[in-house]
Design a protein around this motif. Structure first.
Motif, mmCIF file in Angstrom:
data_model
loop_
_atom_site.group_PDB
_atom_site.id
_atom_site.type_symbol
_atom_site.label_atom_id
_atom_site.label_comp_id
_atom_site.label_asym_id
_atom_site.label_seq_id
_atom_site.Cartn_x
_atom_site.Cartn_y
_atom_site.Cartn_z
ATOM 1 N N ARG A 38 0.839 -1.199 0.000
ATOM 2 C CA ARG A 38 0.000 0.000 0.000
ATOM 3 C C ARG A 38 0.870 1.243 0.000
ATOM 4 O O ARG A 38 2.013 1.221 0.452
ATOM 5 C CB ARG A 38 -0.950 0.007 1.187
ATOM 6 N N GLN A 39 0.288 2.298 -0.533
ATOM 7 C CA GLN A 39 0.976 3.582 -0.543
ATOM 8 C C GLN A 39 -0.018 4.674 -0.192
ATOM 9 O O GLN A 39 -0.995 4.908 -0.928
ATOM 10 C CB GLN A 39 1.629 3.866 -1.893
ATOM 11 N N ALA A 40 0.235 5.309 0.927
ATOM 12 C CA ALA A 40 -0.607 6.416 1.363
ATOM 13 C C ALA A 40 -0.080 7.721 0.770
ATOM 14 O O ALA A 40 1.104 7.804 0.410
ATOM 15 C CB ALA A 40 -0.607 6.502 2.891
ATOM 16 N N PRO A 41 -0.922 8.736 0.669
ATOM 17 C CA PRO A 41 -0.478 10.013 0.102
ATOM 18 C C PRO A 41 0.739 10.559 0.831
ATOM 19 O O PRO A 41 0.742 10.637 2.065
ATOM 20 C CB PRO A 41 -1.698 10.921 0.292
ATOM 21 N N GLY A 42 1.768 10.882 0.081
ATOM 22 C CA GLY A 42 2.957 11.474 0.668
ATOM 23 C C GLY A 42 3.869 10.496 1.384
ATOM 24 O O GLY A 42 4.847 10.918 2.022
ATOM 25 N N LYS A 43 3.561 9.218 1.304
ATOM 26 C CA LYS A 43 4.370 8.219 2.003
ATOM 27 C C LYS A 43 4.936 7.204 1.020
ATOM 28 O O LYS A 43 4.445 7.060 -0.100
ATOM 29 C CB LYS A 43 3.538 7.519 3.077
ATOM 30 N N GLU A 44 5.941 6.497 1.472
ATOM 31 C CA GLU A 44 6.525 5.448 0.647
ATOM 32 C C GLU A 44 5.618 4.207 0.647
ATOM 33 O O GLU A 44 4.852 3.975 1.581
ATOM 34 C CB GLU A 44 7.913 5.082 1.172
ATOM 35 N N ARG A 45 5.769 3.437 -0.390
ATOM 36 C CA ARG A 45 5.036 2.180 -0.458
ATOM 37 C C ARG A 45 5.544 1.230 0.613
ATOM 38 O O ARG A 45 6.746 1.159 0.864
ATOM 39 C CB ARG A 45 5.209 1.559 -1.845
ATOM 40 N N GLU A 46 4.629 0.493 1.228
ATOM 41 C CA GLU A 46 5.014 -0.459 2.255
ATOM 42 C C GLU A 46 4.353 -1.807 1.998
ATOM 43 O O GLU A 46 3.245 -1.880 1.467
ATOM 44 C CB GLU A 46 4.626 0.056 3.641
ATOM 45 N N GLY A 47 5.045 -2.846 2.404
ATOM 46 C CA GLY A 47 4.482 -4.184 2.302
ATOM 47 C C GLY A 47 3.445 -4.394 3.395
ATOM 48 O O GLY A 47 3.642 -3.969 4.532
ATOM 49 N N VAL A 48 2.351 -5.037 3.037
ATOM 50 C CA VAL A 48 1.262 -5.291 3.979
ATOM 51 C C VAL A 48 1.179 -6.773 4.325
ATOM 52 O O VAL A 48 1.130 -7.146 5.491
ATOM 53 C CB VAL A 48 -0.071 -4.812 3.377
ATOM 54 N N SER A 49 1.173 -7.594 3.304
ATOM 55 C CA SER A 49 0.998 -9.028 3.530
ATOM 56 C C SER A 49 1.487 -9.789 2.313
ATOM 57 O O SER A 49 1.577 -9.230 1.214
ATOM 58 C CB SER A 49 -0.482 -9.340 3.797
ATOM 59 N N CYS A 50 1.778 -11.056 2.510
ATOM 60 C CA CYS A 50 2.231 -11.890 1.395
ATOM 61 C C CYS A 50 1.869 -13.338 1.684
ATOM 62 O O CYS A 50 1.887 -13.765 2.846
ATOM 63 C CB CYS A 50 3.729 -11.743 1.193
ATOM 64 N N ILE A 51 1.554 -14.058 0.625
ATOM 65 C CA ILE A 51 1.306 -15.490 0.747
ATOM 66 C C ILE A 51 2.275 -16.200 -0.193
ATOM 67 O O ILE A 51 2.338 -15.903 -1.389
ATOM 68 C CB ILE A 51 -0.168 -15.843 0.460
ATOM 69 N N SER A 52 3.041 -17.100 0.377
ATOM 70 C CA SER A 52 4.078 -17.767 -0.402
ATOM 71 C C SER A 52 3.539 -19.029 -1.057
ATOM 72 O O SER A 52 2.437 -19.489 -0.739
ATOM 73 C CB SER A 52 5.261 -18.111 0.492
ATOM 74 N N LYS A 53 4.322 -19.579 -1.967
ATOM 75 C CA LYS A 53 3.974 -20.850 -2.603
ATOM 76 C C LYS A 53 4.917 -21.947 -2.142
ATOM 77 O O LYS A 53 5.147 -22.917 -2.840
ATOM 78 C CB LYS A 53 3.986 -20.681 -4.120
ATOM 79 N N SER A 64 1.760 -3.504 11.459
ATOM 80 C CA SER A 64 0.647 -2.560 11.519
ATOM 81 C C SER A 64 -0.704 -3.191 11.191
ATOM 82 O O SER A 64 -1.745 -2.620 11.518
ATOM 83 C CB SER A 64 0.912 -1.382 10.567
ATOM 84 N N VAL A 65 -0.702 -4.350 10.545
ATOM 85 C CA VAL A 65 -1.976 -4.969 10.164
ATOM 86 C C VAL A 65 -2.174 -6.338 10.799
ATOM 87 O O VAL A 65 -3.253 -6.928 10.671
ATOM 88 C CB VAL A 65 -2.113 -5.092 8.631
ATOM 89 N N LYS A 66 -1.156 -6.831 11.470
ATOM 90 C CA LYS A 66 -1.238 -8.173 12.054
ATOM 91 C C LYS A 66 -2.412 -8.252 13.030
ATOM 92 O O LYS A 66 -2.610 -7.376 13.863
ATOM 93 C CB LYS A 66 0.074 -8.496 12.761
ATOM 94 N N GLY A 67 -3.201 -9.297 12.882
ATOM 95 C CA GLY A 67 -4.365 -9.466 13.744
ATOM 96 C C GLY A 67 -5.627 -8.826 13.196
ATOM 97 O O GLY A 67 -6.731 -9.103 13.689
ATOM 98 N N ARG A 68 -5.485 -7.981 12.193
ATOM 99 C CA ARG A 68 -6.643 -7.309 11.593
ATOM 100 C C ARG A 68 -6.879 -7.740 10.152
ATOM 101 O O ARG A 68 -8.016 -7.795 9.694
ATOM 102 C CB ARG A 68 -6.462 -5.797 11.634
ATOM 103 N N PHE A 69 -5.805 -8.016 9.424
ATOM 104 C CA PHE A 69 -5.901 -8.396 8.018
ATOM 105 C C PHE A 69 -5.588 -9.881 7.866
ATOM 106 O O PHE A 69 -4.770 -10.434 8.600
ATOM 107 C CB PHE A 69 -4.909 -7.606 7.167
#
Length: 122
Positions: A38-53, A64-69
């Motif tokens: 995700r990238q918020a206005p004026g901020k750098e892009r950040e990783g939120v989540s990933c699912i591996s194979k 920042s999203v653990k437990g919510r996403f």
């Protein structure tokens, strides 16, 4: 041609939920890791989540999203989802999905979607 198409963004009140989808095509879905950024206005892009194979299908979340996403994958539909609960105004951003050819969620993404906007009102 590799394509990643995000959908499901929108406007939601704080405390609400949204479910994002990332529809993938043009590659062997079972081989690539899929991440959400995700990238918020004026901020750098950040990783939120990933699912591996990897064999155990490991999933990863930012603090920042653990437990919510929750990230999940439907290998029949070639789609990865991001269920977002208890949304906060600071979750407001354009959300992108991306594919990584090594399948490991190492952060070296090879293909990107165009993004979907999530706005959380207070």
């Amino acid at each position: 041609e590799v394509q990643l198409v995000e959908s499901g963004g929108g406007l939601v009140q704080a405390g609400g939920s949204l479910k994002l989808s990332c529809a993938a095509s043009g590659f062997t879905f079972d081989d690539y890791a899929i991440g959400w950024f995700r990238q918020a206005p004026g901020k750098e892009r950040e990783g939120v989540s990933c699912i591996s194979k990897s064999s155990d299908g490991s999933t990863y979340y930012s603090d920042s999203v653990k437990g919510r996403f929750t990230i999940s994958s439907d290998n029949v539909k070639n789609t990865v989802y991001l269920q977002m609960n208890s949304l906060k105004p600071e979750d407001t951003a354009v959300y992108y999905c991306a594919a990584e050819t090594n399948g490991l969620c190492a952060g070296d993404m090879n293909y990107w979607g165009k993004g979907t906007l999530v706005t959380v009102s207070s």
